[in-house]
Design an enzyme around this catalytic site. Structure first.
Site, mmCIF file in Angstrom:
data_model
loop_
_atom_site.group_PDB
_atom_site.id
_atom_site.type_symbol
_atom_site.label_atom_id
_atom_site.label_comp_id
_atom_site.label_asym_id
_atom_site.label_seq_id
_atom_site.Cartn_x
_atom_site.Cartn_y
_atom_site.Cartn_z
ATOM 1 N N TYR A 86 -9.212 -3.311 -11.174
ATOM 2 C CA TYR A 86 -8.813 -2.116 -10.432
ATOM 3 C C TYR A 86 -7.493 -1.508 -10.966
ATOM 4 N N HIS A 145 -26.664 20.746 1.170
ATOM 5 C CA HIS A 145 -26.737 21.375 -0.145
ATOM 6 C C HIS A 145 -25.660 22.447 -0.290
ATOM 7 N N GLU A 176 -7.306 1.954 -13.022
ATOM 8 C CA GLU A 176 -6.803 3.128 -12.281
ATOM 9 C C GLU A 176 -5.527 3.662 -12.932
ATOM 10 N N LYS A 216 -0.497 5.425 -6.008
ATOM 11 C CA LYS A 216 -1.623 5.420 -6.967
ATOM 12 C C LYS A 216 -2.539 6.619 -6.752
ATOM 13 N N CYS A 254 0.819 -1.208 0.000
ATOM 14 C CA CYS A 254 0.000 0.000 0.000
ATOM 15 C C CYS A 254 0.856 1.262 0.000
ATOM 16 N N CYS A 313 -1.728 1.756 -2.892
ATOM 17 C CA CYS A 313 -2.707 2.824 -2.654
ATOM 18 C C CYS A 313 -2.105 4.236 -2.668
ATOM 19 N N GLU A 367 -25.708 14.600 -1.315
ATOM 20 C CA GLU A 367 -27.144 14.789 -1.017
ATOM 21 C C GLU A 367 -28.021 14.043 -2.027
HETATM 22 P P1 FAD Z 1 1.456 -6.194 1.940
HETATM 23 O O1 FAD Z 1 1.123 -4.775 2.159
HETATM 24 O O2 FAD Z 1 1.726 -6.618 0.550
HETATM 25 O O3 FAD Z 1 2.722 -6.513 2.869
HETATM 26 C C1 FAD Z 1 3.419 -7.730 2.834
HETATM 27 C C2 FAD Z 1 4.874 -7.460 3.187
HETATM 28 O O4 FAD Z 1 5.523 -8.698 3.487
HETATM 29 C C3 FAD Z 1 5.650 -6.860 2.027
HETATM 30 O O5 FAD Z 1 6.450 -5.798 2.461
HETATM 31 C C4 FAD Z 1 6.525 -8.014 1.532
HETATM 32 O O6 FAD Z 1 7.696 -7.587 0.892
HETATM 33 C C5 FAD Z 1 6.798 -8.723 2.847
HETATM 34 N N1 FAD Z 1 7.197 -10.130 2.703
HETATM 35 C C6 FAD Z 1 6.764 -11.029 1.792
HETATM 36 N N2 FAD Z 1 7.329 -12.240 2.033
HETATM 37 C C7 FAD Z 1 8.123 -12.081 3.120
HETATM 38 C C8 FAD Z 1 8.943 -12.962 3.856
HETATM 39 N N3 FAD Z 1 9.047 -14.249 3.541
HETATM 40 N N4 FAD Z 1 9.642 -12.473 4.911
HETATM 41 C C9 FAD Z 1 9.549 -11.171 5.253
HETATM 42 N N5 FAD Z 1 8.757 -10.289 4.593
HETATM 43 C C10 FAD Z 1 8.057 -10.749 3.547
HETATM 44 N N6 FAD Z 1 -6.069 -1.218 -1.294
HETATM 45 C C11 FAD Z 1 -6.925 -0.295 -0.841
HETATM 46 O O7 FAD Z 1 -7.585 -0.512 0.182
HETATM 47 N N7 FAD Z 1 -7.080 0.901 -1.493
HETATM 48 C C12 FAD Z 1 -6.392 1.213 -2.605
HETATM 49 O O8 FAD Z 1 -6.558 2.289 -3.155
HETATM 50 C C13 FAD Z 1 -5.474 0.247 -3.100
HETATM 51 N N8 FAD Z 1 -4.738 0.516 -4.199
HETATM 52 C C14 FAD Z 1 -3.839 -0.405 -4.627
HETATM 53 C C15 FAD Z 1 -3.094 -0.106 -5.762
HETATM 54 C C16 FAD Z 1 -2.176 -1.006 -6.240
HETATM 55 C C17 FAD Z 1 -1.367 -0.661 -7.464
HETATM 56 C C18 FAD Z 1 -1.987 -2.237 -5.557
HETATM 57 C C19 FAD Z 1 -0.959 -3.212 -6.055
HETATM 58 C C20 FAD Z 1 -2.720 -2.555 -4.436
HETATM 59 C C21 FAD Z 1 -3.667 -1.637 -3.963
HETATM 60 N N9 FAD Z 1 -4.443 -1.910 -2.846
HETATM 61 C C22 FAD Z 1 -5.341 -0.978 -2.401
HETATM 62 C C23 FAD Z 1 -4.336 -3.196 -2.128
HETATM 63 C C24 FAD Z 1 -3.464 -3.037 -0.872
HETATM 64 O O9 FAD Z 1 -2.225 -2.492 -1.217
HETATM 65 C C25 FAD Z 1 -3.284 -4.398 -0.221
HETATM 66 O O10 FAD Z 1 -4.548 -4.960 0.023
HETATM 67 C C26 FAD Z 1 -2.530 -4.301 1.102
HETATM 68 O O11 FAD Z 1 -1.279 -3.728 0.942
HETATM 69 C C27 FAD Z 1 -2.384 -5.702 1.702
HETATM 70 O O12 FAD Z 1 -1.663 -5.653 2.895
HETATM 71 P P2 FAD Z 1 -0.903 -6.952 3.445
HETATM 72 O O13 FAD Z 1 -0.432 -6.594 4.808
HETATM 73 O O14 FAD Z 1 -1.738 -8.132 3.272
HETATM 74 O O15 FAD Z 1 0.336 -7.161 2.464
HETATM 75 P P1 NDP Z 2 -7.680 -8.565 -10.320
HETATM 76 O O1 NDP Z 2 -7.374 -9.939 -9.898
HETATM 77 O O2 NDP Z 2 -8.763 -7.811 -9.652
HETATM 78 O O3 NDP Z 2 -7.993 -8.556 -11.890
HETATM 79 C C1 NDP Z 2 -7.140 -9.104 -12.831
HETATM 80 C C2 NDP Z 2 -7.525 -8.605 -14.221
HETATM 81 O O4 NDP Z 2 -6.597 -9.126 -15.178
HETATM 82 C C3 NDP Z 2 -8.898 -9.061 -14.656
HETATM 83 O O5 NDP Z 2 -9.473 -8.060 -15.452
HETATM 84 C C4 NDP Z 2 -8.574 -10.316 -15.485
HETATM 85 O O6 NDP Z 2 -9.548 -10.588 -16.452
HETATM 86 C C5 NDP Z 2 -7.292 -9.888 -16.154
HETATM 87 N N1 NDP Z 2 -6.429 -11.011 -16.540
HETATM 88 C C6 NDP Z 2 -6.040 -12.043 -15.759
HETATM 89 N N2 NDP Z 2 -5.198 -12.835 -16.428
HETATM 90 C C7 NDP Z 2 -5.060 -12.304 -17.659
HETATM 91 C C8 NDP Z 2 -4.324 -12.672 -18.815
HETATM 92 N N3 NDP Z 2 -3.561 -13.754 -18.815
HETATM 93 N N4 NDP Z 2 -4.400 -11.900 -19.915
HETATM 94 C C9 NDP Z 2 -5.178 -10.795 -19.917
HETATM 95 N N5 NDP Z 2 -5.899 -10.378 -18.848
HETATM 96 C C10 NDP Z 2 -5.840 -11.133 -17.739
HETATM 97 O O7 NDP Z 2 -6.301 -7.843 -10.216
HETATM 98 P P2 NDP Z 2 -5.723 -6.403 -10.003
HETATM 99 O O8 NDP Z 2 -4.298 -6.686 -10.268
HETATM 100 O O9 NDP Z 2 -6.372 -5.326 -10.797
HETATM 101 O O10 NDP Z 2 -5.999 -6.066 -8.471
HETATM 102 C C11 NDP Z 2 -5.598 -6.926 -7.420
HETATM 103 C C12 NDP Z 2 -6.316 -6.538 -6.154
HETATM 104 O O11 NDP Z 2 -5.707 -5.391 -5.581
HETATM 105 C C13 NDP Z 2 -7.778 -6.140 -6.331
HETATM 106 O O12 NDP Z 2 -8.624 -7.263 -6.281
HETATM 107 C C14 NDP Z 2 -8.031 -5.194 -5.211
HETATM 108 O O13 NDP Z 2 -8.539 -5.895 -4.094
HETATM 109 C C15 NDP Z 2 -6.664 -4.614 -4.902
HETATM 110 N N6 NDP Z 2 -6.652 -3.223 -5.381
HETATM 111 C C16 NDP Z 2 -7.490 -2.319 -4.795
HETATM 112 C C17 NDP Z 2 -7.558 -1.032 -5.254
HETATM 113 C C18 NDP Z 2 -8.504 -0.064 -4.622
HETATM 114 O O14 NDP Z 2 -8.970 -0.309 -3.526
HETATM 115 N N7 NDP Z 2 -8.809 1.065 -5.253
HETATM 116 C C19 NDP Z 2 -6.741 -0.568 -6.360
HETATM 117 C C20 NDP Z 2 -5.878 -1.592 -6.894
HETATM 118 C C21 NDP Z 2 -5.853 -2.864 -6.413
HETATM 119 P P3 NDP Z 2 -10.759 -11.628 -16.188
HETATM 120 O O15 NDP Z 2 -11.836 -10.841 -15.499
HETATM 121 O O16 NDP Z 2 -11.106 -12.082 -17.555
HETATM 122 O O17 NDP Z 2 -10.208 -12.739 -15.320
#
Ligand code: FAD
Ligand code: NDP
Length: 523
Positions: free
Chosen positions: A228, A498, A232, A94, A86, A91, A503
């Protein structure tokens, strides 16, 4: 004893036994940890949203806690600091890039409000990234300080299980430490998928792990995926001025209400993002001039190709559990490697009773930061604070931060129809014009609200959907109402503020069933 009395007695007896069982477990844990047989009461593997929250909360409850966090660089060598996805590659960067893109639109709009703005206004990628990265580094530092202040031992080391109570921690220099612990939490999150079956893709494409740290601007970009991250990213890249195409193999935002999903992508198309629908990439090659030639095919097998500066893969994420030896110590994983929870009635407990999983790595739960944080805090309190409060994974609100934001809490119209039946639900809807769109004459065709309720005045509100500016801010408050079990009567008897977009949600009164024009007119 009468039948109802017997049922009540059995229920009471079961609750009583569960309570006693819980208290015994808590006492046993307390006794074994206070005897100091093992080094720690809790070791958390993964210092992201969930792991940090859980470890800090456990330490606040007086426990001996360590958290391990280690970032394996992306295939392109991108690496980052403490805080997880995140903070570093999710997050935060992004939302800041989304904001940068929105500012570009506001600068355009400002002309209509009398601001004298130069004809051409450009974004400086390096300057924007520099500012965002500095902010991220301040957050990395803040997390380290907080861990220290709260007495959590932080190890910048890769963790794996040697046995169910022993964790091996290996740092970047290859130095190993062995930690024994009463309880362990797996919070290692997910990393982007890189499909290896498409020639050239893994080698040349970047993912969200790289995008926010790219030294040079991405230029003309192909984004692959339809969820997502793909939408985004494509949204802010278009807004920042890059020629951006999204390649979608099926439908966009599969998990969401599809009427809303179409509004989101229609708005994006109208704002300049190109969509290649029903298409998949076949091969990626680097030209002599360093550009990427992408061959792709549509659903009918017709092939085409096009050249891009950057290919961004956003096709899902997979858990990083391979190196942890979880199966070897008896922790059940699903077929993609996520930890299966729900053992002994505890959502986060794995098949090994003192090992838990939270956040993205937990099977079947939303991959969202607030979900990981809440689950981590509640778990710490159940383990060490005598609490019995469990995480409620229902009605989790979320927002897709596309140029026109889409905020939602509760179920989609499709799910409501399947679950309750069309005749048992009422869908209220409205197309509205956000006031801020009026003066610059921005197209508000996709600004829409949908409220799905059980039928009748006292029917529960089942889902609230909104596309529009600041949808995330608006839906957060309404999610509290839904959590409290708000009814249609309560929603519609609330007074609006408003002039706001929010609203429109309490003014909504036209049902889809009526077939009446749902366009909001006047105040
Ligand atoms: P993470 O935050 O992924 O943390 C896991 C940590 O463990 C990492 O630092 C990793 O390097 C470390 N790790 C892995 N393996 C090991 C190991 N063996 N030993 C030690 N450390 C290790 N969520 C939202 O709610 N709102 C958003 O707007 C949003 N936007 C997103 C945009 C993008 C591009 C992405 C990719 C995700 C987004 N998410 C968003 C999802 C959100 O980032 C994740 O749901 C959240 O970070 C999950 O937290 P976590 O603690 O499960 O894992
Ligand atoms: P998702 O798992 O949500 O979606 C993957 C997308 O990739 C789908 O559209 C899928 O299509 C497509 N896809 C999968 N495999 C292939 C392939 N081989 N070729 C072409 N297209 C493919 O993944 P994201 O990576 O977008 O997000 C991961 C998670 O991170 C989300 O579920 C969300 O929980 C979290 N996130 C949250 C955000 C927020 O809160 N604003 C922002 C960003 C991430 P199909 O539907 O056909 O399977």
């Amino acid at each position: 004893m009468s039948a109802p009395m017997a049922i009540r007695y059995r229920k009471h007896h079961r609750l009583f036994s569960q309570n006693i069982l819980h208290k015994c477990r808590h006492l046993l844990r307390y006794l074994s940890s206070s005897h100091g047989k093992r080094d720690y009461d809790l070791v958390v593997i993964g210092g992201g949203s969930g792991g940090l929250a859980c470890s800090k909360e456990a330490a606040q409850l007086g426990k001996r806690v360590a958290v391990l966090d280690y970032v394996n660089p992306s295939p392109h060598g991108t690496q980052w600091g403490l805080g997880g996805t995140c903070v570093n590659v999710g997050c935060i960067p992004k939302k800041l890039m989304h904001q940068a893109a929105l500012l570009g639109h506001l600068i355009e709009d400002s002309r209509s409000y009398g601001w004298d703005v130069p004809e051409s206004v450009n974004n400086d990628w390096q300057k924007m990234c520099g500012a965002i990265q500095n902010y991220i580094k301040s957050l990395n530092w803040g997390h380290r300080v907080q861990l220290k202040d709260k007495n959590v031992e932080y190890l910048n080391a890769l963790g794996s299980f040697a046995d169910p109570h022993t964790i091996r921690a290996v740092d970047a220099k290859g130095q190993e430490r062995v930690l024994t612990t009463e309880n362990a939490v797996v919070a290692v999150g997910c990393r982007p998928l890189l499909p290896s079956q498409i020639p050239g893709m893994a080698e040349h494409a970047v993912t969200s792990d790289d995008l926010f740290w790219m030294k040079n601007s991405p230029g003309k970009t192909l984004v692959i995926g339809g969820s997502y991250i793909a939408l985004e990213s494509a949204g802010f890249l278009t807004g920042l001025g890059f020629d951006t195409t999204v390649m979608v193999r099926s439908i966009c935002l599969r998990m969401f209400d599809q009427q809303m999903a179409h509004l989101v992508t229609d708005y994006m198309e109208n704002s300049g993002t190109r969509f290649l629908k029903q298409c998949v990439p076949v091969r990626v090659e680097k030209n002599g001039d360093g550009k990427l030639e992408v061959q792709y095919q549509d659903a009918n097998g017709n092939k085409d190709k096009e050249t891009f500066d950057t290919v961004l893969l956003a096709v899902g994420r997979s858990p990083v559990t391979k190196q942890l030896n979880l199966s070897q110590i008896g922790v059940d994983l699903d077929d993609v490697g996520k930890v299966i929870g729900d053992y002994d009635g505890d959502h986060e407990r794995s098949s090994v009773s003192h090992i838990y999983a939270i956040g993205d790595v937990l099977h079947g739960r939303p991959e969202l930061t607030p979900v990981a944080i809440k689950a981590g805090k509640l778990l710490a309190h159940r383990l060490f604070g005598g609490s019995q409060v469990h995480m409620d994974y229902d009605k989790v609100p979320t927002t897709v931060f596309t140029p026109l934001e889409y905020g939602v809490v509760g179920i989609s119209e499709e799910t409501a129809n399947v679950t309750f039946g069309d005749s048992n639900i009422e869908v209220y809807h409205a197309f509205y014009v956000p006031l801020e769109f009026a003066i610059p004459g921005r197209d508000a065709t996709q600004c829409y609200i949908k409220v799905i309720c059980e039928k009748g005045d006292d029917g529960r509100v089942l889902g609230i959907h909104l596309t529009g500016p600041n949808a995330g801010e608006i839906i957060q408050g309404f999610s509290v109402a839904i959590t409290c079990g708000a009814t249609w009567r309560q929603l519609s008897s609330s007074i609006g503020i408003h002039p706001t977009t929010a609203e429109e949600l309490v003014k909504i009164h036209i049902t889809k069933r009526s077939g009446k024009d749902p366009t909001v007119t006047g105040c």
